[in-house]
Design a protein around this motif. Structure first.
Motif, mmCIF file in Angstrom:
data_model
loop_
_atom_site.group_PDB
_atom_site.id
_atom_site.type_symbol
_atom_site.label_atom_id
_atom_site.label_comp_id
_atom_site.label_asym_id
_atom_site.label_seq_id
_atom_site.Cartn_x
_atom_site.Cartn_y
_atom_site.Cartn_z
ATOM 1 N N ASP A 130 65.907 58.602 69.304
ATOM 2 C CA ASP A 130 65.972 59.946 69.864
ATOM 3 C C ASP A 130 65.048 60.135 71.054
ATOM 4 O OD1 ASP A 130 67.720 60.939 67.740
ATOM 5 O OD2 ASP A 130 65.979 60.560 66.471
ATOM 6 N N MET A 131 63.991 59.343 71.131
ATOM 7 C CA MET A 131 63.065 59.413 72.250
ATOM 8 C C MET A 131 62.297 58.110 72.350
ATOM 9 S SD MET A 131 60.135 62.043 70.778
ATOM 10 C CE MET A 131 61.236 63.388 71.040
ATOM 11 N N VAL A 132 61.686 57.914 73.522
ATOM 12 C CA VAL A 132 60.966 56.672 73.797
ATOM 13 C C VAL A 132 59.548 57.004 74.242
ATOM 14 C CG1 VAL A 132 60.853 54.698 75.377
ATOM 15 C CG2 VAL A 132 63.031 55.347 74.349
ATOM 16 N N TYR A 133 58.602 56.232 73.732
ATOM 17 C CA TYR A 133 57.204 56.316 74.151
ATOM 18 C C TYR A 133 56.884 55.021 74.869
ATOM 19 C CZ TYR A 133 52.063 56.369 73.553
ATOM 20 O OH TYR A 133 50.697 56.324 73.746
ATOM 21 N N ALA A 134 56.563 55.107 76.160
ATOM 22 C CA ALA A 134 56.385 53.930 77.004
ATOM 23 C C ALA A 134 54.961 53.824 77.518
ATOM 24 C CB ALA A 134 57.351 53.998 78.195
ATOM 25 N N GLY A 135 54.601 52.612 77.889
ATOM 26 C CA GLY A 135 53.305 52.357 78.499
ATOM 27 C C GLY A 135 53.299 52.768 79.959
ATOM 28 N N THR A 136 52.188 52.513 80.600
ATOM 29 C CA THR A 136 51.997 52.997 81.965
ATOM 30 C C THR A 136 52.800 52.243 83.016
ATOM 31 O OG1 THR A 136 50.064 51.562 82.157
ATOM 32 C CG2 THR A 136 49.668 53.835 81.512
ATOM 33 N N ALA A 137 53.132 50.995 82.779
ATOM 34 C CA ALA A 137 53.752 50.219 83.848
ATOM 35 C C ALA A 137 55.030 49.501 83.441
ATOM 36 C CB ALA A 137 52.750 49.188 84.382
ATOM 37 N N THR A 138 55.588 49.813 82.294
ATOM 38 C CA THR A 138 56.773 49.080 81.854
ATOM 39 C C THR A 138 58.048 49.643 82.481
ATOM 40 O OG1 THR A 138 58.053 48.299 79.970
ATOM 41 C CG2 THR A 138 57.002 50.455 79.734
ATOM 42 N N SER A 139 58.916 48.759 82.912
ATOM 43 C CA SER A 139 60.195 49.197 83.472
ATOM 44 C C SER A 139 61.177 49.598 82.368
ATOM 45 C CB SER A 139 60.808 48.090 84.340
ATOM 46 O OG SER A 139 61.049 46.939 83.552
ATOM 47 N N ALA A 140 60.823 49.344 81.109
ATOM 48 C CA ALA A 140 61.681 49.753 79.996
ATOM 49 C C ALA A 140 61.844 51.268 79.970
ATOM 50 C CB ALA A 140 61.102 49.258 78.674
ATOM 51 N N ALA A 141 60.874 52.005 80.516
ATOM 52 C CA ALA A 141 60.988 53.464 80.598
ATOM 53 C C ALA A 141 62.208 53.855 81.432
ATOM 54 C CB ALA A 141 59.721 54.067 81.192
ATOM 55 N N LEU A 142 62.485 53.102 82.480
ATOM 56 C CA LEU A 142 63.676 53.355 83.303
ATOM 57 C C LEU A 142 64.950 53.134 82.504
ATOM 58 C CD1 LEU A 142 62.910 51.732 86.761
ATOM 59 C CD2 LEU A 142 63.556 54.094 86.346
ATOM 60 N N ASP A 143 64.979 52.074 81.706
ATOM 61 C CA ASP A 143 66.148 51.793 80.870
ATOM 62 C C ASP A 143 66.410 52.962 79.925
ATOM 63 O OD1 ASP A 143 66.667 49.121 81.809
ATOM 64 O OD2 ASP A 143 64.952 48.455 80.657
ATOM 65 N N ALA A 144 65.355 53.445 79.287
ATOM 66 C CA ALA A 144 65.489 54.555 78.344
ATOM 67 C C ALA A 144 65.948 55.825 79.058
ATOM 68 C CB ALA A 144 64.161 54.799 77.636
ATOM 69 N N TYR A 145 65.381 56.094 80.201
ATOM 70 C CA TYR A 145 65.748 57.292 80.960
ATOM 71 C C TYR A 145 67.220 57.247 81.363
ATOM 72 C CZ TYR A 145 65.651 60.958 84.459
ATOM 73 O OH TYR A 145 65.917 62.095 85.180
ATOM 74 N N ARG A 146 67.646 56.100 81.862
ATOM 75 C CA ARG A 146 69.046 55.948 82.286
ATOM 76 C C ARG A 146 70.017 56.035 81.102
ATOM 77 N NH1 ARG A 146 70.830 56.274 87.407
ATOM 78 N NH2 ARG A 146 72.537 55.103 86.582
ATOM 79 N N ALA A 147 69.520 55.727 79.907
ATOM 80 C CA ALA A 147 70.355 55.842 78.708
ATOM 81 C C ALA A 147 70.407 57.277 78.189
ATOM 82 C CB ALA A 147 69.832 54.914 77.613
ATOM 83 N N GLY A 148 69.677 58.185 78.852
ATOM 84 C CA GLY A 148 69.713 59.591 78.479
ATOM 85 C C GLY A 148 68.676 60.009 77.456
#
Length: 194
Positions: A130-148
């Protein structure tokens, strides 16, 4: 050297994989006619997940995916804040950690966190959270954001904010346990990419 100009050499075009990159070039004074917006190939897998829609929040609670950084110190700061926040989280919050492949973690280092470890590729995991908690520099945050998915990102006061999601709706930055608990418990952020 006769006839040569002192102007910087520039390519005919620059391919920008998203609005953030395009805006960075524009704010830097780069000519807009030389910029072309493209889609990054690494996000092609998201076409399937976005079309299926965001999963509904289960009645048992929220599902938080924690995506680790490639640097151990960043992941440790991220999990340290989450561990301090754990007593403030609602009982139904389920935590799953997806470590960066270059930075495995030992859950025993964080005894207050009841979390599962997941090693599947990120693209296979997005539909289950349902939500993602990301670190300061990981590009995985972009993946999660693009997935909505709403994205919560650690804001480390001792380092630059390197997140490519600065200023985007559906993204929140936290530096305290109370901020993190409020966002996870109350789902205060909505991702406009949905």
């Amino acid at each position: 050297n006769k006839g040569l100009s002192n102007h910087l050499q520039m390519p005919d075009s620059i391919a920008c994989n998203g609005i953030a990159t395009m805006n960075a070039f524009l704010h830097g004074g780069y000519p807009s006619e030389k910029l072309i917006e493209i889609e990054s190939l690494r996000y092609l897998y998201l076409a399937d997940t976005v079309d299926n829609g965001k999963p509904s929040i289960p009645s048992t609670g929220k599902r938080l995916l924690v995506v680790g950084d490639y640097l151990a110190i960043n992941t440790h700061k991220q999990l340290g804040l989450l561990e301090k926040t754990a007593p403030l989280l609602h009982e139904g919050v389920a935590i799953t950690m997806k470590p960066h492949p270059a930075c495995p973690i030992d859950p025993a280092q964080y005894p207050l966190l009841k979390m599962n470890i997941e090693t599947k590729p990120l693209g296979e995991l997005m539909d289950h959270f349902d939500m993602v908690y990301a670190g300061t520099a990981t590009s995985a945050a972009l993946d999660a954001y693009r997935a909505g998915l709403p994205v919560i990102t650690l804001l480390d006061g001792a380092a630059l904010n390197l997140s490519p999601l600065r200023g985007y709706d559906g993204v929140a930055f936290v530096s305290s346990t109370q901020e993190l608990a409020d966002l996870v418990n109350n789902s205060q952020i909505q991702n406009s990419e949905e």
